[in-house]
Design a protein around this motif. Structure first.
Motif, PDB file in Angstrom:
ATOM      1  N   PRO A   1       0.809  -1.229   0.000  1.00 15.72           N
ATOM      2  CA  PRO A   1       0.000   0.000   0.000  1.00 15.72           C
ATOM      3  C   PRO A   1       0.844   1.281   0.000  1.00 15.72           C
ATOM      4  O   PRO A   1       0.384   2.311  -0.484  1.00 15.72           O
ATOM      5  CB  PRO A   1      -0.817  -0.094   1.286  1.00 15.72           C
ATOM      6  CG  PRO A   1      -0.749  -1.509   1.711  1.00 15.72           C
ATOM      7  CD  PRO A   1       0.495  -2.100   1.119  1.00 15.72           C
ATOM      8  N   SER A   2       2.080   1.216   0.489  1.00 17.70           N
ATOM      9  CA  SER A   2       2.911   2.423   0.527  1.00 17.70           C
ATOM     10  C   SER A   2       3.301   2.900  -0.871  1.00 17.70           C
ATOM     11  O   SER A   2       3.707   4.060  -1.035  1.00 17.70           O
ATOM     12  CB  SER A   2       4.163   2.189   1.370  1.00 17.70           C
ATOM     13  OG  SER A   2       5.072   1.342   0.714  1.00 17.70           O
ATOM     14  N   ILE A   3       3.173   2.043  -1.876  1.00 16.95           N
ATOM     15  CA  ILE A   3       3.473   2.459  -3.247  1.00 16.95           C
ATOM     16  C   ILE A   3       2.621   3.661  -3.625  1.00 16.95           C
ATOM     17  O   ILE A   3       3.102   4.612  -4.234  1.00 16.95           O
ATOM     18  CB  ILE A   3       3.265   1.291  -4.242  1.00 16.95           C
ATOM     19  CG1 ILE A   3       4.358   0.237  -4.030  1.00 16.95           C
ATOM     20  CG2 ILE A   3       3.263   1.781  -5.690  1.00 16.95           C
ATOM     21  CD1 ILE A   3       4.143  -1.046  -4.806  1.00 16.95           C
ATOM     22  N   PHE A   4       1.374   3.653  -3.226  1.00 20.55           N
ATOM     23  CA  PHE A   4       0.480   4.757  -3.566  1.00 20.55           C
ATOM     24  C   PHE A   4       0.904   6.049  -2.864  1.00 20.55           C
ATOM     25  O   PHE A   4       0.760   7.129  -3.416  1.00 20.55           O
ATOM     26  CB  PHE A   4      -0.962   4.378  -3.259  1.00 20.55           C
ATOM     27  CG  PHE A   4      -1.423   3.216  -4.084  1.00 20.55           C
ATOM     28  CD1 PHE A   4      -1.726   3.377  -5.429  1.00 20.55           C
ATOM     29  CD2 PHE A   4      -1.514   1.948  -3.544  1.00 20.55           C
ATOM     30  CE1 PHE A   4      -2.116   2.306  -6.215  1.00 20.55           C
ATOM     31  CE2 PHE A   4      -1.909   0.868  -4.315  1.00 20.55           C
ATOM     32  CZ  PHE A   4      -2.203   1.049  -5.659  1.00 20.55           C
ATOM     33  N   ASP A   5       1.458   5.952  -1.680  1.00 21.85           N
ATOM     34  CA  ASP A   5       1.990   7.139  -0.997  1.00 21.85           C
ATOM     35  C   ASP A   5       3.208   7.684  -1.734  1.00 21.85           C
ATOM     36  O   ASP A   5       3.331   8.891  -1.940  1.00 21.85           O
ATOM     37  CB  ASP A   5       2.377   6.807   0.448  1.00 21.85           C
ATOM     38  CG  ASP A   5       1.184   6.475   1.315  1.00 21.85           C
ATOM     39  OD1 ASP A   5       0.075   6.996   1.045  1.00 21.85           O
ATOM     40  OD2 ASP A   5       1.348   5.683   2.263  1.00 21.85           O
ATOM     41  N   HIS A   6       4.108   6.791  -2.146  1.00 15.92           N
ATOM     42  CA  HIS A   6       5.314   7.219  -2.854  1.00 15.92           C
ATOM     43  C   HIS A   6       4.997   7.820  -4.226  1.00 15.92           C
ATOM     44  O   HIS A   6       5.733   8.696  -4.693  1.00 15.92           O
ATOM     45  CB  HIS A   6       6.282   6.051  -3.023  1.00 15.92           C
ATOM     46  CG  HIS A   6       6.879   5.582  -1.749  1.00 15.92           C
ATOM     47  ND1 HIS A   6       7.746   6.342  -1.000  1.00 15.92           N
ATOM     48  CD2 HIS A   6       6.727   4.420  -1.064  1.00 15.92           C
ATOM     49  CE1 HIS A   6       8.108   5.677   0.083  1.00 15.92           C
ATOM     50  NE2 HIS A   6       7.504   4.505   0.063  1.00 15.92           N
ATOM     51  N   PHE A   7       3.935   7.360  -4.848  1.00 18.15           N
ATOM     52  CA  PHE A   7       3.597   7.814  -6.193  1.00 18.15           C
ATOM     53  C   PHE A   7       2.498   8.871  -6.229  1.00 18.15           C
ATOM     54  O   PHE A   7       2.081   9.288  -7.305  1.00 18.15           O
ATOM     55  CB  PHE A   7       3.192   6.627  -7.069  1.00 18.15           C
ATOM     56  CG  PHE A   7       4.344   5.719  -7.469  1.00 18.15           C
ATOM     57  CD1 PHE A   7       5.663   6.055  -7.240  1.00 18.15           C
ATOM     58  CD2 PHE A   7       4.079   4.515  -8.091  1.00 18.15           C
ATOM     59  CE1 PHE A   7       6.709   5.214  -7.601  1.00 18.15           C
ATOM     60  CE2 PHE A   7       5.118   3.669  -8.474  1.00 18.15           C
ATOM     61  CZ  PHE A   7       6.431   4.017  -8.235  1.00 18.15           C
ATOM     62  N   LYS A   8       2.039   9.354  -5.091  1.00 22.15           N
ATOM     63  CA  LYS A   8       0.936  10.329  -5.099  1.00 22.15           C
ATOM     64  C   LYS A   8       1.336  11.631  -5.776  1.00 22.15           C
ATOM     65  O   LYS A   8       0.486  12.325  -6.330  1.00 22.15           O
ATOM     66  CB  LYS A   8       0.397  10.568  -3.700  1.00 22.15           C
ATOM     67  CG  LYS A   8       1.325  11.284  -2.761  1.00 22.15           C
ATOM     68  CD  LYS A   8       0.713  11.399  -1.377  1.00 22.15           C
ATOM     69  CE  LYS A   8       1.764  11.942  -0.405  1.00 22.15           C
ATOM     70  NZ  LYS A   8       1.319  11.804   0.953  1.00 22.15           N
ATOM     71  N   ILE A   9       2.633  11.973  -5.776  1.00 21.91           N
ATOM     72  CA  ILE A   9       3.072  13.204  -6.437  1.00 21.91           C
ATOM     73  C   ILE A   9       3.358  12.997  -7.929  1.00 21.91           C
ATOM     74  O   ILE A   9       3.715  13.936  -8.623  1.00 21.91           O
ATOM     75  CB  ILE A   9       4.318  13.793  -5.743  1.00 21.91           C
ATOM     76  CG1 ILE A   9       5.514  12.838  -5.850  1.00 21.91           C
ATOM     77  CG2 ILE A   9       4.015  14.169  -4.301  1.00 21.91           C
ATOM     78  CD1 ILE A   9       6.837  13.442  -5.413  1.00 21.91           C
TER      79      ILE A   9
ATOM     80  N   GLU B   1      15.121   9.094  -8.181  1.00 19.78           N
ATOM     81  CA  GLU B   1      15.081   8.644  -6.799  1.00 19.78           C
ATOM     82  C   GLU B   1      14.863   7.135  -6.747  1.00 19.78           C
ATOM     83  O   GLU B   1      13.981   6.621  -7.416  1.00 19.78           O
ATOM     84  CB  GLU B   1      13.925   9.290  -6.042  1.00 19.78           C
ATOM     85  CG  GLU B   1      13.983  10.789  -5.922  1.00 19.78           C
ATOM     86  CD  GLU B   1      12.724  11.320  -5.272  1.00 19.78           C
ATOM     87  OE1 GLU B   1      12.675  11.351  -4.025  1.00 19.78           O
ATOM     88  OE2 GLU B   1      11.784  11.671  -6.015  1.00 19.78           O
ATOM     89  N   VAL B   2      15.649   6.459  -5.941  1.00 19.87           N
ATOM     90  CA  VAL B   2      15.432   5.054  -5.644  1.00 19.87           C
ATOM     91  C   VAL B   2      14.663   4.997  -4.336  1.00 19.87           C
ATOM     92  O   VAL B   2      15.055   5.621  -3.348  1.00 19.87           O
ATOM     93  CB  VAL B   2      16.772   4.300  -5.500  1.00 19.87           C
ATOM     94  CG1 VAL B   2      16.537   2.872  -5.012  1.00 19.87           C
ATOM     95  CG2 VAL B   2      17.539   4.315  -6.809  1.00 19.87           C
ATOM     96  N   ILE B   3      13.566   4.276  -4.345  1.00 22.72           N
ATOM     97  CA  ILE B   3      12.738   4.129  -3.153  1.00 22.72           C
ATOM     98  C   ILE B   3      12.800   2.674  -2.711  1.00 22.72           C
ATOM     99  O   ILE B   3      12.470   1.774  -3.488  1.00 22.72           O
ATOM    100  CB  ILE B   3      11.281   4.545  -3.428  1.00 22.72           C
ATOM    101  CG1 ILE B   3      11.241   6.018  -3.861  1.00 22.72           C
ATOM    102  CG2 ILE B   3      10.398   4.288  -2.210  1.00 22.72           C
ATOM    103  CD1 ILE B   3       9.923   6.452  -4.462  1.00 22.72           C
ATOM    104  N   GLU B   4      13.223   2.463  -1.489  1.00 22.05           N
ATOM    105  CA  GLU B   4      13.260   1.113  -0.924  1.00 22.05           C
ATOM    106  C   GLU B   4      12.010   0.912  -0.077  1.00 22.05           C
ATOM    107  O   GLU B   4      11.734   1.701   0.824  1.00 22.05           O
ATOM    108  CB  GLU B   4      14.523   0.910  -0.087  1.00 22.05           C
ATOM    109  CG  GLU B   4      15.777   0.890  -0.916  1.00 22.05           C
ATOM    110  CD  GLU B   4      17.023   0.536  -0.119  1.00 22.05           C
ATOM    111  OE1 GLU B   4      16.930   0.368   1.116  1.00 22.05           O
ATOM    112  OE2 GLU B   4      18.089   0.431  -0.753  1.00 22.05           O
ATOM    113  N   LEU B   5      11.283  -0.160  -0.374  1.00 31.14           N
ATOM    114  CA  LEU B   5      10.048  -0.474   0.343  1.00 31.14           C
ATOM    115  C   LEU B   5      10.279  -1.395   1.536  1.00 31.14           C
ATOM    116  O   LEU B   5       9.359  -1.660   2.292  1.00 31.14           O
ATOM    117  CB  LEU B   5       9.040  -1.132  -0.604  1.00 31.14           C
ATOM    118  CG  LEU B   5       8.596  -0.291  -1.788  1.00 31.14           C
ATOM    119  CD1 LEU B   5       7.745  -1.127  -2.724  1.00 31.14           C
ATOM    120  CD2 LEU B   5       7.845   0.933  -1.325  1.00 31.14           C
TER     121      LEU B   5
END
Length: 177
Positions: A15-23, A157-161
């Motif tokens: 679910p955090s993917i949607f937070d990271h991609f909201k912008i 940006e590299v995002i680690e989940l």
């Protein structure tokens, strides 16, 4: 234009993917979506571009092709699930590169995060976001987020989940000794 890039969800969405991609303005998925039930979630969230991967069922393959070529902010993007990596591309990608060249080649499949310029085909930028799902041999789930502005690619940006193996997935049989 802000882009969120992921691959290899294999039917599971953090679910955090949607937070990271909201912008982000668009979300791109480089294949192995997995469960076709995820498709409406993506489509309702942002402009969504995708290719199908080798594990995707017919329901996903009917919606998304194996290869996409499109323009974004004045540059050409190619997206394919299995494309190899510089300099060892698949035969299909090598043949296409003899004819023309994109600014960005997006691939998935390997579960290996990789961002690199292709020295043989400058200024091609190769992007593999790694894997966002739980299935596979990767140890950390990853995404990419970047911008394309007036033909310039920047703010990568590299995002680690987090770990591929979630804590509740570590439950094991008790040791009999």
């Amino acid at each position: 234009m802000k882009i969120g890039l992921l691959s290899d969800t294999h039917g599971w969405m953090d679910p955090s993917i949607f937070d990271h991609f909201k912008i982000c303005d668009e979300v791109w998925h480089a294949g192995d979506i997995g469960d076709p039930k995820l498709l409406p979630t993506f489509a309702a969230f942002k402009v969504f571009r995708a290719v199908h991967g080798n594990i995707d069922a017919q329901a996903v393959r009917l919606v998304y092709p194996s290869f996409q070529s499109f323009n974004c902010e004045g540059i050409t993007i190619w997206m394919v699930h299995i494309g190899g990596a510089p300099p060892l591309y698949t035969a299909e990608i090598r043949a296409k590169l003899k004819q023309t060249q994109p600014a960005i080649l997006v691939c998935g499949h390997s579960h290996i995060l990789r961002i690199m310029r292709d020295k043989k085909h400058p200024p091609l930028l190769y992007l593999n976001p790694g894997a966002a799902g739980q299935q596979g041999h990767h140890s950390v789930r990853t995404l990419l987020r970047f911008e394309i502005n007036n033909t310039k690619i920047g703010n990568m940006e590299v995002i680690e989940l987090g770990s591929r193996v979630l804590p509740n997935a570590l439950e094991r049989e008790p040791d009999p000794t």
